[in-house]
Design an enzyme around this catalytic site. Structure first.
Site, PDB file in Angstrom:
ATOM      1  N   TYR A 154       0.843  -1.206   0.000  1.00  0.00           N
ATOM      2  CA  TYR A 154       0.000   0.000   0.000  1.00  0.00           C
ATOM      3  C   TYR A 154       0.876   1.253   0.000  1.00  0.00           C
ATOM      4  O   TYR A 154       0.725   2.155  -0.837  1.00  0.00           O
ATOM      5  CB  TYR A 154      -0.915  -0.018   1.235  1.00  0.00           C
ATOM      6  CG  TYR A 154      -1.543   1.320   1.576  1.00  0.00           C
ATOM      7  CD1 TYR A 154      -2.399   1.954   0.677  1.00  0.00           C
ATOM      8  CD2 TYR A 154      -1.287   1.942   2.796  1.00  0.00           C
ATOM      9  CE1 TYR A 154      -2.975   3.182   0.992  1.00  0.00           C
ATOM     10  CE2 TYR A 154      -1.864   3.162   3.121  1.00  0.00           C
ATOM     11  CZ  TYR A 154      -2.706   3.781   2.213  1.00  0.00           C
ATOM     12  OH  TYR A 154      -3.274   4.987   2.519  1.00  0.00           O
TER      13      TYR A 154
HETATM   14  N1  LIG Z   1      -8.323   7.134   6.669  1.00  0.00           N
HETATM   15  C1  LIG Z   1      -7.029   7.213   6.963  1.00  0.00           C
HETATM   16  O1  LIG Z   1      -6.618   7.084   8.131  1.00  0.00           O
HETATM   17  C2  LIG Z   1      -6.015   7.481   5.882  1.00  0.00           C
HETATM   18  C3  LIG Z   1      -4.661   7.587   6.259  1.00  0.00           C
HETATM   19  C4  LIG Z   1      -3.708   7.822   5.275  1.00  0.00           C
HETATM   20  C5  LIG Z   1      -4.088   8.007   3.960  1.00  0.00           C
HETATM   21  N2  LIG Z   1      -5.407   7.889   3.613  1.00  0.00           N
HETATM   22  C6  LIG Z   1      -5.751   8.079   2.190  1.00  0.00           C
HETATM   23  O2  LIG Z   1      -6.814   9.016   2.125  1.00  0.00           O
HETATM   24  C7  LIG Z   1      -7.674   8.707   1.035  1.00  0.00           C
HETATM   25  C8  LIG Z   1      -9.110   8.555   1.523  1.00  0.00           C
HETATM   26  O3  LIG Z   1      -9.144   7.513   2.506  1.00  0.00           O
HETATM   27  P1  LIG Z   1     -10.483   7.044   3.219  1.00  0.00           P
HETATM   28  O4  LIG Z   1     -10.116   6.656   4.603  1.00  0.00           O
HETATM   29  O5  LIG Z   1     -11.555   8.040   2.981  1.00  0.00           O
HETATM   30  O6  LIG Z   1     -10.751   5.684   2.397  1.00  0.00           O
HETATM   31  P2  LIG Z   1     -12.117   5.085   1.772  1.00  0.00           P
HETATM   32  O7  LIG Z   1     -11.769   3.688   1.363  1.00  0.00           O
HETATM   33  O8  LIG Z   1     -13.238   5.286   2.717  1.00  0.00           O
HETATM   34  O9  LIG Z   1     -12.346   5.993   0.485  1.00  0.00           O
HETATM   35  C9  LIG Z   1     -11.742   5.748  -0.763  1.00  0.00           C
HETATM   36  C10 LIG Z   1     -12.853   5.738  -1.810  1.00  0.00           C
HETATM   37  O10 LIG Z   1     -12.229   5.548  -3.094  1.00  0.00           O
HETATM   38  C11 LIG Z   1     -13.089   4.726  -3.866  1.00  0.00           C
HETATM   39  N3  LIG Z   1     -12.250   4.062  -4.887  1.00  0.00           N
HETATM   40  C12 LIG Z   1     -11.300   3.117  -4.680  1.00  0.00           C
HETATM   41  N4  LIG Z   1     -10.743   2.758  -5.839  1.00  0.00           N
HETATM   42  C13 LIG Z   1     -11.362   3.489  -6.810  1.00  0.00           C
HETATM   43  C14 LIG Z   1     -11.221   3.569  -8.223  1.00  0.00           C
HETATM   44  N5  LIG Z   1     -10.329   2.815  -8.875  1.00  0.00           N
HETATM   45  N6  LIG Z   1     -12.006   4.449  -8.905  1.00  0.00           N
HETATM   46  C15 LIG Z   1     -12.918   5.210  -8.247  1.00  0.00           C
HETATM   47  N7  LIG Z   1     -13.106   5.162  -6.913  1.00  0.00           N
HETATM   48  C16 LIG Z   1     -12.327   4.311  -6.202  1.00  0.00           C
HETATM   49  C17 LIG Z   1     -13.716   3.747  -2.903  1.00  0.00           C
HETATM   50  O11 LIG Z   1     -14.967   3.252  -3.365  1.00  0.00           O
HETATM   51  C18 LIG Z   1     -13.849   4.589  -1.639  1.00  0.00           C
HETATM   52  O12 LIG Z   1     -15.157   5.105  -1.457  1.00  0.00           O
HETATM   53  C19 LIG Z   1      -7.116   7.444   0.398  1.00  0.00           C
HETATM   54  O13 LIG Z   1      -6.295   7.836  -0.689  1.00  0.00           O
HETATM   55  C20 LIG Z   1      -6.276   6.828   1.499  1.00  0.00           C
HETATM   56  O14 LIG Z   1      -5.238   6.027   0.983  1.00  0.00           O
HETATM   57  C21 LIG Z   1      -6.370   7.628   4.553  1.00  0.00           C
END
Ligand SMILES: NC(=O)c1ccc[n+]([C@@H]2O[C@H](COP(=O)([O-])OP(=O)(O)OC[C@H]3O[C@@H](n4cnc5c(N)ncnc54)[C@H](O)[C@@H]3O)[C@@H](O)[C@H]2O)c1
Length: 333
Positions: A154
């Site tokens: 990841y």
């Molecule tokens: N939540 C955390 O603690 C955290 C920490 C570090 C980084 N992030 C990053 O922040 C961002 C948002 O995270 P989150 O917690 O809201 O995750 P989440 O999984 O709730 O949201 C990601 C969304 O992207 C959509 N998605 C995935 N692949 C896709 C594709 N190929 N095309 C279109 N849509 C797609 C999914 O359906 C999902 O709704 C992500 O990039 C994640 O890697 C999150």
């Protein structure tokens, strides 16, 4: 009508909160999300349904990497700014399903960069992660540190998106900010993350899995504090000059990466205690070894964030956990 903001991952945890904030600030918002089945799709649909009650929200349910999707979207709507949050998230799942990380994070981000190359937004903002600091031992993590030792696939795909975006910023003059988010939590949170899993297990009298025997540090960041920082960073468009010694602005491109984290890490055992106190119930614990890919500690140096946008609110952990539990009980009772 002004040009809209495109938010990818709008049915996700952070994307949902960001869209709510942008809509309440008066922006027109296009939300793209494929509603992938990594976790409960009903929760994603419920988030989108709430956003759809705003007339200034336009939903698009499509995958990033479907040929033509982003190119057509950019050509039609000409987004003023783009906040790219859609990704395959999660450290542990990247052991089971690495290909989904290549598809969403590498191919998906590539399609987004190509569309931005042809229809340059004023500012492109992309989610990275604290996981890119990997095996770094110098704490707190600073953006000017080297990030060459990712411990999960990841994190490797997120490091790759940082590199891809830096090169596009250099070649095509696309002002770009990468966010390195630190463990985000709060209402509407992800079912695969600790707070959701622990709350669900404790309420239903199941034991919780406590990795590394509880000896983990996480810089828990409350979702609306984080979204406020994202909103204000939209106006901090990278130029040619670093803002301070903490800035990792590229020497060849309008590109930088910024930590968005609380700056005060909490021990996993203290986090569980806070949750037990809010729930008024003790957890049964399975004490387990650390999982492959996991980092024992994360801790943000938030001075660059402060240099760019000034102080950011820091919700008290116990208040944040209580807000989550209230939401969870209302949603799942
Ligand atoms: N939540 C955390 O603690 C955290 C920490 C570090 C980084 N992030 C990053 O922040 C961002 C948002 O995270 P989150 O917690 O809201 O995750 P989440 O999984 O709730 O949201 C990601 C969304 O992207 C959509 N998605 C995935 N692949 C896709 C594709 N190929 N095309 C279109 N849509 C797609 C999914 O359906 C999902 O709704 C992500 O990039 C994640 O890697 C999150």
């Amino acid at each position: 009508m002004s040009n809209p903001i495109l938010v990818t991952g709008s049915a996700g945890f952070i994307g949902f909160h960001l869209c709510q904030r942008l809509l309440s600030d008066g922006f027109d918002v296009i939300g793209l999300d494929a509603m992938t089945d990594y976790y409960d799709v009903t929760l994603k649909k419920r988030r989108h349904a709430l956003l759809e009650t705003h007339e200034r929200f336009t939903p698009i349910v499509e995958r990033l990497e479907t040929p033509g999707t982003l190119e057509d979207l950019f050509a039609t709507h000409k987004p003023a700014m783009v906040v790219h949050l859609a990704a395959q998230a999660g450290v542990r799942y990247s052991i089971d399903a690495p290909r989904s990380y290549v598809e969403s994070n590498i191919s998906g981000t590539f399609e987004l960069l190509e569309a931005a190359r042809n229809h340059t937004p004023k500012h492109l903002l992309i989610a990275s992660t604290s996981s890119v600091y990997g095996a770094n031992t110098e704490m707190p993590y600073r953006e000017i540190h080297k990030v060459d030792t990712q411990m999960s696939f990841y994190a490797a795909t997120k490091k790759a998106t940082e590199a891809m975006a830096q090169t596009y910023a250099h070649l095509y003059e696309i002002p770009t900010t990468m966010f390195r988010f630190f463990t985000v939590y709060g209402p509407w949170g992800r079912p695969d993350m600790a707070l959701f899993k622990f709350t669900d297990a404790i309420q239903n009298n199941r034991a919780i899995d406590v990795y590394n025997h509880g000896d983990m540090l996480r810089d828990f960041t409350y979702v609306t504090d984080l979204v406020d920082a994202v909103r204000r960073l939209m106006d901090a468009i990278p130029g040619k000059t670093p803002v301070s010694d903490a800035d990792n602005l590229s020497p060849i491109a309008p590109w930088r990466a910024v930590n968005i984290g609380n700056g005060s890490p909490t021990k996993l055992t203290d986090f569980i205690e806070a949750l037990e106190e809010v729930l008024g119930k003790a957890a049964q614990k399975n004490m387990l070894d650390i999982q492959p890919g996991d980092m024992p500690a994360t801790w943000a140096d938030a001075s660059l964030l402060n240099d760019l946008i000034g102080p950011v609110n820091k919700t008290d952990l116990k208040d944040g956990v209580a807000n989550f539990v209230n939401w969870y009980n209302a949603e799942y009772s």
